[in-house]
Motif scaffolding. Structure first.
Motif, PDB file in Angstrom:
ATOM      1  N   GLY A  24     110.954 -22.849  13.955  1.00 45.87           N
ATOM      2  CA  GLY A  24     110.591 -22.725  15.371  1.00 45.87           C
ATOM      3  C   GLY A  24     111.101 -23.934  16.143  1.00 45.87           C
ATOM      4  O   GLY A  24     111.597 -23.814  17.272  1.00 45.87           O
ATOM      5  N   ASP A  29     113.105 -20.184  16.379  1.00 49.06           N
ATOM      6  CA  ASP A  29     112.807 -18.956  15.637  1.00 49.06           C
ATOM      7  C   ASP A  29     111.284 -18.793  15.552  1.00 49.06           C
ATOM      8  O   ASP A  29     110.655 -19.118  14.549  1.00 49.06           O
ATOM      9  CB  ASP A  29     113.430 -19.075  14.234  1.00 49.06           C
ATOM     10  CG  ASP A  29     113.096 -17.900  13.340  1.00 49.06           C
ATOM     11  OD1 ASP A  29     112.789 -16.816  13.860  1.00 49.06           O
ATOM     12  OD2 ASP A  29     113.143 -18.083  12.102  1.00 49.06           O
ATOM     13  N   GLY A  30     110.704 -18.309  16.621  1.00 46.91           N
ATOM     14  CA  GLY A  30     109.259 -18.149  16.643  1.00 46.91           C
ATOM     15  C   GLY A  30     108.838 -17.289  17.823  1.00 46.91           C
ATOM     16  O   GLY A  30     109.648 -16.964  18.710  1.00 46.91           O
ATOM     17  N   THR A  90     101.122 -19.725  18.352  1.00 46.36           N
ATOM     18  CA  THR A  90     102.550 -19.810  18.028  1.00 46.36           C
ATOM     19  C   THR A  90     102.747 -19.458  16.557  1.00 46.36           C
ATOM     20  O   THR A  90     101.988 -19.923  15.697  1.00 46.36           O
ATOM     21  CB  THR A  90     103.083 -21.232  18.287  1.00 46.36           C
ATOM     22  OG1 THR A  90     102.702 -21.655  19.599  1.00 46.36           O
ATOM     23  CG2 THR A  90     104.599 -21.281  18.171  1.00 46.36           C
ATOM     24  N   THR A  92     105.905 -19.129  13.737  1.00 48.56           N
ATOM     25  CA  THR A  92     107.340 -19.389  13.565  1.00 48.56           C
ATOM     26  C   THR A  92     107.808 -19.039  12.159  1.00 48.56           C
ATOM     27  O   THR A  92     107.001 -18.773  11.269  1.00 48.56           O
ATOM     28  CB  THR A  92     107.682 -20.883  13.799  1.00 48.56           C
ATOM     29  OG1 THR A  92     107.336 -21.615  12.601  1.00 48.56           O
ATOM     30  CG2 THR A  92     106.947 -21.457  14.993  1.00 48.56           C
ATOM     31  N   THR A 143     109.445 -14.998  22.720  1.00 49.11           N
ATOM     32  CA  THR A 143     109.872 -15.929  21.676  1.00 49.11           C
ATOM     33  C   THR A 143     109.790 -17.368  22.180  1.00 49.11           C
ATOM     34  O   THR A 143     109.703 -17.623  23.377  1.00 49.11           O
ATOM     35  CB  THR A 143     111.326 -15.661  21.237  1.00 49.11           C
ATOM     36  OG1 THR A 143     112.207 -16.219  22.219  1.00 49.11           O
ATOM     37  CG2 THR A 143     111.609 -14.183  21.057  1.00 49.11           C
ATOM     38  N   THR A 144     109.857 -18.280  21.213  1.00 49.63           N
ATOM     39  CA  THR A 144     109.822 -19.700  21.591  1.00 49.63           C
ATOM     40  C   THR A 144     111.199 -20.179  22.067  1.00 49.63           C
ATOM     41  O   THR A 144     111.356 -21.354  22.362  1.00 49.63           O
ATOM     42  CB  THR A 144     109.347 -20.567  20.411  1.00 49.63           C
ATOM     43  OG1 THR A 144     110.191 -20.330  19.287  1.00 49.63           O
ATOM     44  CG2 THR A 144     107.913 -20.237  20.039  1.00 49.63           C
TER      45      THR A 144
END
Ligand SMILES: Cc1ncc(COP(=O)(O)O)c(C=O)c1O
Length: 273
Positions: A24, A29-30, A90, A92, A143-144
């Motif tokens: 993340g 990627d989270g 959150t 990830t 998404t993050t």
């Protein structure tokens, strides 16, 4: 602020708690959710958890353990006394090699609760030149990977606005950095369809259900004819737009005031649910 990471409530919410190789952190990627908290109760948590699961599936992350997320929420709200706040959940890809490929380690799950100031009664919007990609792999996922929003909001603030709004690649109205957009043309309340690439906002969904409105995709220039515009989001609920680029608008106008009063009379239905 209270923070819970992978099953553990942190003694010091500011202490380092995530590995430096977390996917993340390294590549965005989270997925995440922001949930409003009123009188220590989360608003519409179930709808947010459904979207978290959809976003995670969209990124190909392992399924979210909803029971574990709910434990995290209970843990961070356990201190009590959060009159108005925000939960941030959150999830990830977890620790991974330093490139785009995922590792074999389990995902990272973080839940944070922090106080929040009430939203301003009205917003000023700047339309930014960068498009939302309604055909991209991340379209509609929370998404993050939000750095485009960071750039857009900084540009909006530079222009004296409080929110940035994007058109999509087709030139149609899409959404704001953290908001969905509703507008009134010819006396009709409208908002973009999910095919525009906008996020399926929880607030948007409830406004459509409780107040109504037509989902339609139109060139962003149509907003020049709007008699009213409002933003819908977790942190703003229903917020009238007083300025759209260089045009002043009545805020809240009659349709917005009606939507706001319906919102206020019904939001209790989803408190703690
Ligand atoms: C890009 C984007 N669009 C719309 C929204 C509004 O969604 P919600 O009403 O679920 O907060 C958000 C905020 O969460 C967002 O990040």
């Amino acid at each position: 602020m209270r923070a819970w990471v992978n099953g553990r409530l942190l003694d010091d919410p500011g202490a380092p708690a995530i590995q430096v190789s977390d996917h993340g952190l390294t590549v965005g990627d989270g997925v995440f959710e922001a949930v409003k908290v009123v009188d220590n109760r989360p608003f519409a948590l179930t709808l947010h958890l459904e979207r978290l699961a959809r976003s995670a599936a969209g990124l190909g992350l392992p399924g979210v353990d909803e029971g574990l997320v709910r434990k995290g929420v209970e843990a961070v709200l356990g201190g009590g006394g959060l009159r108005l706040g925000r939960l941030r959940i959150t999830y990830t890809g977890g620790p991974a090699p330093l490139g785009s490929g995922r590792g074999d380690e389990p995902p990272t799950l973080v839940v944070v609760a922090a106080p929040m100031d009430p939203a301003a009664p009205t917003a000023r919007v700047a339309v930014v030149p960068w498009p939302r990609n309604e055909r991209g792999a991340l379209a509609g996922l929370k998404t993050t990977s939000y750095a485009e929003n960071v750039i857009a909001l900084a540009e909006a603030r530079r222009r004296g606005a409080t929110e940035a709004v994007f058109a999509n690649l087709a030139g149609h109205l899409c959404e704001g950095t953290g908001t969905n957009v509703f507008y009134v043309v010819d006396g009709e309340l409208r908002t973009p369809t999910l095919a525009s690439g906008c996020l399926a906002g929880v607030t948007r969904r409830l406004v459509l259900e409780w107040v109504g409105g037509r989902e339609v995709d139109e060139p962003i220039e149509v907003l020049q004819q709007a008699t009213e515009i409002f933003l819908a989001s977790t942190t703003r609920d229903v917020q009238g737009v007083a300025r759209w680029d260089n045009r002043d608008l009545e805020a809240p106008g009659p349709v917005t005031a009606d939507a706001l009063s319906t919102w206020r009379s019904r939001e209790h239905e989803l408190m703690g649910v």
